[in-house]
Motif scaffolding. Structure first.
Motif, mmCIF file in Angstrom:
data_model
loop_
_atom_site.group_PDB
_atom_site.id
_atom_site.type_symbol
_atom_site.label_atom_id
_atom_site.label_comp_id
_atom_site.label_asym_id
_atom_site.label_seq_id
_atom_site.Cartn_x
_atom_site.Cartn_y
_atom_site.Cartn_z
ATOM 1 N N PHE A 43 0.822 -1.207 0.000
ATOM 2 C CA PHE A 43 0.000 0.000 0.000
ATOM 3 C C PHE A 43 0.863 1.267 0.000
ATOM 4 C CE2 PHE A 43 -3.999 -1.829 2.310
ATOM 5 C CZ PHE A 43 -4.023 -2.886 1.416
ATOM 6 N N HIS A 44 2.099 1.148 0.412
ATOM 7 C CA HIS A 44 2.945 2.309 0.661
ATOM 8 C C HIS A 44 3.240 3.064 -0.635
ATOM 9 C CE1 HIS A 44 3.781 1.287 4.886
ATOM 10 N NE2 HIS A 44 3.608 0.064 4.457
ATOM 11 N N GLY A 45 2.980 4.368 -0.602
ATOM 12 C CA GLY A 45 3.233 5.211 -1.758
ATOM 13 C C GLY A 45 2.115 5.234 -2.777
ATOM 14 N N ARG A 46 1.047 4.462 -2.549
ATOM 15 C CA ARG A 46 -0.077 4.405 -3.477
ATOM 16 C C ARG A 46 -1.267 5.182 -2.913
ATOM 17 N NH1 ARG A 46 2.216 -0.937 -4.402
ATOM 18 N NH2 ARG A 46 2.622 -1.217 -6.622
ATOM 19 N N THR A 47 -2.227 5.482 -3.792
ATOM 20 C CA THR A 47 -3.439 6.164 -3.370
ATOM 21 C C THR A 47 -4.537 5.148 -3.068
ATOM 22 O OG1 THR A 47 -4.336 6.356 -5.609
ATOM 23 C CG2 THR A 47 -2.867 8.134 -4.855
ATOM 24 N N ASP A 48 -5.488 5.551 -2.224
ATOM 25 C CA ASP A 48 -6.584 4.647 -1.886
ATOM 26 C C ASP A 48 -7.346 4.163 -3.126
ATOM 27 O OD1 ASP A 48 -5.985 4.794 0.806
ATOM 28 O OD2 ASP A 48 -7.524 6.286 1.264
ATOM 29 N N PRO A 49 -7.720 5.054 -4.066
ATOM 30 C CA PRO A 49 -8.432 4.556 -5.248
ATOM 31 C C PRO A 49 -7.606 3.561 -6.060
ATOM 32 C CG PRO A 49 -8.756 6.916 -5.038
ATOM 33 C CD PRO A 49 -7.706 6.541 -4.037
ATOM 34 N N ALA A 50 -6.301 3.795 -6.167
ATOM 35 C CA ALA A 50 -5.453 2.873 -6.920
ATOM 36 C C ALA A 50 -5.357 1.528 -6.218
ATOM 37 C CB ALA A 50 -4.064 3.470 -7.113
ATOM 38 N N ILE A 51 -5.273 1.530 -4.906
ATOM 39 C CA ILE A 51 -5.205 0.274 -4.147
ATOM 40 C C ILE A 51 -6.480 -0.529 -4.349
ATOM 41 C CG2 ILE A 51 -5.134 -0.708 -1.822
ATOM 42 C CD1 ILE A 51 -3.364 1.765 -1.051
ATOM 43 N N ILE A 52 -7.615 0.130 -4.242
ATOM 44 C CA ILE A 52 -8.891 -0.563 -4.430
ATOM 45 C C ILE A 52 -8.984 -1.142 -5.834
ATOM 46 C CG2 ILE A 52 -11.373 -0.116 -4.729
ATOM 47 C CD1 ILE A 52 -11.128 1.679 -2.213
#
Length: 228
Positions: A43-52
């Motif tokens: 998750f580190h360095g990523r955005t919530d929408p991108a993770i989802i």
């Protein structure tokens, strides 16, 4: 002297002990009916929408369904995150309160957030810390799923708030991942890396930040680097 100082949240300002990750996993299962292993995904360095988007499609949800229900998933995530944060200890990392207060008292400094968290999630995570109201501007995962687009958002909002246009090394981005170091490169910002997440000081130094610190505990030294 003027500075726009933009902090990442997770593992830079706070340690929420996995609350965000647990909330995202639960939201994905509730909205898309999928779950799985990370298998090296971070998750580190990523955005919530991108993770989802990444995890839902990785775990078998059709891409069109993921896109169509992303706002719903984020809304569910916010509710679950609030429950998680209420049930765990959120630690403000060493030196952070002192550094934030010193910057807030400094003439010419505008304090902000630059984070992959959506805005609602950022507010929930910072609520237990007592420092959330010190950040007067922000750029969030809810503004863009692409982290390199966020510095320009923060600069625009700072200008709208203050009437000042920040540029180059007047903009300082502080974070614990290579993505934090690299996201402001197109604007020529000052990047300060802190090894309080999953990346060592050596790993972060390889990405060319202006300064690298093991942590923010020696906050006067960090303050001097920000203002230099």
């Amino acid at each position: 002297m003027q500075r726009l100082v933009l902090f990442d949240i997770d593992c830079t300002l706070i340690d929420a002990h996995g609350a965000g990750g647990r909330a995202i996993h639960a939201a994905l299962e509730r909205v898309y009916g999928v779950s799985g292993e990370l298998d090296g995904y971070t998750f580190h360095g990523r955005t919530d929408p991108a993770i989802i988007r990444d995890l839902a499609t990785r775990w078998g949800a059709p891409a069109d369904v993921v896109q169509a229900r992303q706002d719903e998933c984020l809304e569910v995530y916010v509710g679950l995150l609030a429950e998680e944060i209420a049930g765990v200890r959120t630690d403000t990392l060493p030196g952070v309160p002192e550094l934030v207060e010193a910057l807030a008292a400094e003439p010419g400094v505008v304090l902000g957030l630059l984070t992959g968290n959506i805005a609602e999630g950022a507010a929930i995570k910072l609520a237990p810390t007592g420092i959330g109201d010190r950040f007067v501007v922000g750029a969030y995962g809810s503004d863009s799923g692409l982290r390199p687009e966020l510095p320009a958002v923060a600069v625009r909002r700072a200008e709208e708030l203050t009437g000042r246009r920040f540029a180059g090394k007047e903009i300082v981005i502080i974070g614990d991942t290579p993505a934090d170091v690299e996201c402001g490169a197109s604007l020529g910002v000052k990047a300060i890396a802190v090894a309080t997440g999953r990346h060592s000081a050596g790993d972060l130094a390889a990405h060319g930040p202006d300064h690298v610190f093991e942590d923010l505990a020696d906050w006067r030294r960090v303050l001097a680097a920000i203002l230099a």
